[in-house]
Motif scaffolding. Structure first.
Motif, short mmCIF file in Angstrom:
data_model
loop_
_atom_site.label_atom_id
_atom_site.label_comp_id
_atom_site.label_asym_id
_atom_site.label_seq_id
_atom_site.Cartn_x
_atom_site.Cartn_y
_atom_site.Cartn_z
N SER A 187 41.11 31.47 -5.41
CA SER A 187 41.66 30.08 -5.59
C SER A 187 40.88 29.40 -5.01
O SER A 187 40.26 29.44 -4.11
CB SER A 187 43.45 29.90 -5.23
N SER A 188 40.55 27.67 -5.93
CA SER A 188 39.93 26.81 -4.34
C SER A 188 40.92 26.33 -3.04
O SER A 188 39.77 26.35 -2.55
CB SER A 188 40.20 25.69 -5.77
N ARG B 240 39.87 27.42 2.88
CA ARG B 240 40.86 27.52 3.80
C ARG B 240 40.13 28.89 4.46
O ARG B 240 39.26 28.88 5.73
CB ARG B 240 42.10 28.88 3.28
N LEU B 241 38.97 29.89 3.85
CA LEU B 241 37.85 30.71 3.99
C LEU B 241 36.65 29.80 4.74
O LEU B 241 36.95 30.08 5.76
CB LEU B 241 37.40 31.68 3.33
N LEU B 242 36.29 28.91 4.28
CA LEU B 242 35.12 28.05 4.82
C LEU B 242 35.30 27.74 6.24
O LEU B 242 34.31 26.88 6.59
CB LEU B 242 34.70 27.15 3.80
N ASN C 151 28.88 40.43 4.87
CA ASN C 151 29.38 40.07 6.17
C ASN C 151 29.52 38.88 6.70
O ASN C 151 30.21 38.38 7.63
CB ASN C 151 28.11 40.17 6.95
N LEU C 152 29.42 37.64 5.70
CA LEU C 152 29.60 36.81 5.93
C LEU C 152 31.00 36.17 6.39
O LEU C 152 32.18 35.36 6.33
CB LEU C 152 29.14 35.63 5.01
N LEU C 153 32.25 37.06 5.14
CA LEU C 153 33.08 36.97 5.18
C LEU C 153 33.96 37.57 5.37
O LEU C 153 35.57 37.67 5.39
CB LEU C 153 33.66 36.15 3.23
N MET D 38 39.68 38.49 7.59
CA MET D 38 39.92 38.84 8.50
C MET D 38 41.44 37.37 9.31
O MET D 38 42.47 37.70 9.90
CB MET D 38 39.59 39.35 9.90
N LEU D 39 40.90 36.00 9.73
CA LEU D 39 41.23 35.25 10.49
C LEU D 39 41.92 34.51 8.80
O LEU D 39 43.43 34.14 9.97
CB LEU D 39 40.53 33.95 10.73
#
Length: 757
Positions: A58-59, A64-66, A109-111, A116-117
């Motif tokens: 979802s957007s 949040r990930l970014l 690797n980037l995500l 996890m955070l």
């Protein structure tokens, strides 16, 4: 060992096909543990989610990930996705179909850290709550609201401060095992799919069915490969056994008496049957197991290193232990295999002797002694077999102990790895299966180490027969017999000694046997009579001098062409299984029935043949055991007569005949052989009294040559033989004939041979 591979290498096309199919079988067997691991790890624990990068998100979750992704990497992530507002109930990002596997690995690797955070902060754990409270305390009070969460705080932070904070968090994540990060990423992907309203149960079932179907397909493919390998290996083994039996048989058929003296009959039978059977069996095992074991073991090692390298030391320990067991078996059992085949020969020899001489054994009541002799040979073979089997029995429990001990060690070590987050349950299960496959590969080799030495010995014994050089062979440029000297046989200064003997058996033998005449050979037992006639068909070759037939040295013509001119009746009548007709026409298979009947009449065999229900079609058992000795001799003589040879050789072939039959047979034979050269070896003077030429042998020397009456007058050895067999009246009649011949032919030119008696 090289002989085994040499025998199998003849069928190289099948071998190549077997190797290719074995690789297919190994691929199937080695793939199954990996699929088992995937079912446990992915299908059960991860709910069917394979990738650590969400295919759709979802957007809101993407935003949040970014927040936890460095600014320089954010665009890379966004470029891999495209916006989708139709497929799901909420705005979403969907992974582009054009994204390659390498790009997916880079995204993972980037995500992995940000996922996890994000998952940790969304879980509302005590640790994340402390971080959230600490961040709120450091912000101005007017900017903080009660419903503000960590993600809102992160958005409000300056970019530099947020980057420093993210970097510090990622440094802490680097200390965590990769498996924890992977599981956290999978858990986040699962929650992301649930937020989009995806059916997770359907996804899990689809994965389990798909992976299970692949396992079933691989299992059937592996089974088909195994069946095909077994089929081809059996064909190669059977063909190798067939070819070896043919080669050994053709080699043995071409043996001279010298080779038969070197290889006993019992040993040749064992080599042609038991030894070749061992070779055939081991070739099948080699193709099915020995070739497969290293492929499986090496493939298992490769898969193990891909699964979990931290436990690879267990594999090394297992290999060392197995190698030690194999080494002990080779050192202890190997010498026994060299003895085993010799003991089989001994049992065959004793059995053959006892069965052949059973009537004599019974007549002398020595059954108990012969039973003890057989028991001794049988016990020796049994003891050796028991030793070998005990070695095998010792090997199996030790190997099972190694396998079970290694399994316990893997579980013990793997449990600690799972507890520390270094590996998953499925990885440990796969590692156990791969380890067992590696150990099974070595175990198969260890089992063959028991069979291989015996088969290697058997192969060497068979090769010894095939490599043996026949002493008597055809010349490279054979001569042809002369037509003008048909049937003329000459011995010119012939001497002979058996191979390996120190002294000659025959000394300077010279005589001529002419067509239309009978040349008889007589002498005491062991004087060399049978040896002399055995030189004519080249059962042995002369040591010195020469033997010529039709003016040509018998060594300069083909053996087949030479023996085609001879009609040989051995000292011991030998018949072959079949019927009377097949035995009489043995040397003239295209002959007519009239020739067969004529030969039987000359040999005085019609009397007993006509009394049989089936006549000439009456069966003859192996060795002629269902006919008497006299009948056997008469059929042997008929066989020679039916061949119509130029030279007849009768090696004491009338000994089993009564006097009346002997006289009648010789009369009929004289008419038949009036144009042939006849040699008769005899013990009875009555058999050879009418011969045109009698040769008296004494310890390998010619003691006299002449007619019966001449020898009675001149040869002391012949006189002694005659005195022991003839009456006084017969002796006087013979001397009187000699005196009359001398008076009538005072200038008789017959050469007088010195008396060596």
């Amino acid at each position: 060992m090289k002989n085994l591979f040499k025998y199998a290498a003849v069928h190289w096309k099948s071998l190549f096909a077997i190797i290719v199919i074995l690789f297919v079988q190994a691929y199937c067997d080695l793939s199954l543990p990996a699929y088992t691991s995937d079912i446990v790890n992915v299908g059960i624990q991860q709910g069917g989610i394979e990738d650590q990068v969400p295919e759709a998100i979802s957007s809101e979750e993407m935003d949040r990930l970014l927040l936890f992704v460095p600014e320089e990497d954010q665009q890379t992530i966004l470029d891999a996705y495209e916006e989708d507002s139709e497929t799901y109930d909420v705005e979403a990002y969907v992974l582009k179909a054009s994204v390659s596997d390498e790009e997916v690995g880079e995204l993972s690797n980037l995500l992995s850290g940000p996922m996890m955070l994000t998952a940790g902060f969304e879980s509302g754990s005590e640790m994340t709550q402390q971080i959230e409270d600490q961040l709120k305390a450091n912000m101005p009070a007017q900017l903080v609201t009660e419903d503000m969460d960590i993600f809102g705080i992160m958005e409000m932070l300056p970019a530099e401060q947020r980057a420093m904070m993210v970097e510090e968090m990622e440094n802490q994540l680097d200390e965590m095992p990769d498996t924890i990060l992977e599981q956290a990423a999978v858990s986040y992907v699962r929650s992301a799919y649930e937020n989009l309203g995806m059916d997770m149960d359907d996804m899990q079932i689809h994965y389990l069915v798909t992976t299970g179907g692949k396992m079933v397909g691989l299992a059937f493919l592996g089974m088909a490969a195994s069946v095909m390998v077994g089929f081809l290996a059996s064909r190669v083994g059977a063909a190798t056994g067939r070819d070896l039996r043919n080669k050994v048989f053709h080699k043995v058929v071409g043996f001279s008496n010298n080779e038969f003296d070197h290889f006993s009959t019992a040993s040749l039978i064992t080599r042609s049957t038991n030894d070749i059977q061992q070779i055939q069996l081991i070739i099948v095992m080699l193709l099915r197991i020995v070739l497969y074991a290293p492929i499986l073991a090496i493939g298992g090692v490769v898969q193990v290193f891909q699964t979990n390298v931290s436990m690879s030391w267990i594999i090394a320990l297992a290999v060392v232990l197995i190698a030690m067991v194999i080494l002990v078996l080779f050192v202890v059992a190997m010498p026994k295999f060299k003895i085993l085949q010799t003991l089989v020969d001994k049992v065959n020899l004793v059995t053959r002797e006892i069965l052949t001489g059973l009537s004599v054994i019974r007549a002398f009541s020595t059954q108990k002694y012969e039973e003890e002799r057989f028991d001794d040979a049988n016990r020796a073979l049994t003891r050796t077999n028991l030793f070998v089997n005990r070695a095998m029995t010792f090997m199996m429990p030790v190997m099972m102990l190694v396998m079970n001990g290694i399994s316990v060690l893997i579980m013990w070590t793997g449990a600690h790895g799972i507890d520390n987050g270094q590996m998953q349950v499925g990885d440990m299960m796969a590692f156990i299966q791969y380890t067992m496959q590696i150990i099974m590969g070595f175990l198969m080799l260890c089992m063959l180490s028991i069979m291989l030495p015996r088969a290697a010995v058997a192969a060497d014994r068979v090769q010894e027969v095939l490599d043996s050089q026949t002493v008597i062979h055809d010349p490279e440029k054979p001569e042809t017999f002369k037509k003008e000297d048909k049937g003329l046989l000459r011995f010119e200064h012939v001497s002979f000694r058996y191979p390996g003997a120190d002294e000659n058996v025959l000394h300077d033998i010279t005589f001529t046997a002419k067509p239309g005449e009978t040349t008889a050979i007589i002498g005491s037992t062991g004087s060399g009579k049978s040896t002399l006639v055995n030189l004519i068909p080249r059962f042995y070759d002369v040591t010195e001098g020469s033997i010529t037939l039709d003016g040509v040295d018998v060594r300069n013509v083909n053996q087949h062409e030479l023996r085609d001119k001879l009609g040989y009746v051995p000292q011991k009548g030998i018949l072959f299984s079949g019927d009377i007709a097949s035995n009489i026409m043995f040397g003239n298979s295209r002959g007519s029935e009239a020739e067969m009947v004529e030969a039987a009449e000359i040999a005085q065999a019609t009397e007993f043949i006509d009394n049989k229900p089936d006549g000439y079609h009456s069966p003859i058992s192996q060795g002629g055991t269902n006919v008497s000795g006299g009948q056997k001799q008469r059929l042997s003589i008929a066989r020679a007569v039916a061949k119509h040879p130029e030279v007849f050789i009768f090696d004491d072939s009338f000994s089993a005949l009564d006097f009346k039959t002997d006289v009648t047979l010789r009369k009929a034979l004289r008419k038949k052989t009036k144009d042939s050269t006849v040699l008769i070896v005899a013990q009875r003077i009555s058999t050879i009294m009418n011969a045109e030429q009698i040769i008296v042998l004494d310890e390998g020397h010619i003691a006299g040559i002449g007619t019966h009456s001449e020898l009675l007058k001149k040869c002391e050895v012949y006189q002694q033989i005659a005195a022991s067999q003839l009456s006084e009246a017969e002796l006087k009649a013979g001397r009187k004939d000699a005196e009359e011949q001398t008076a009538a032919n005072p200038s008789d030119s017959r050469e007088e041979v010195p008396n060596h008696a």
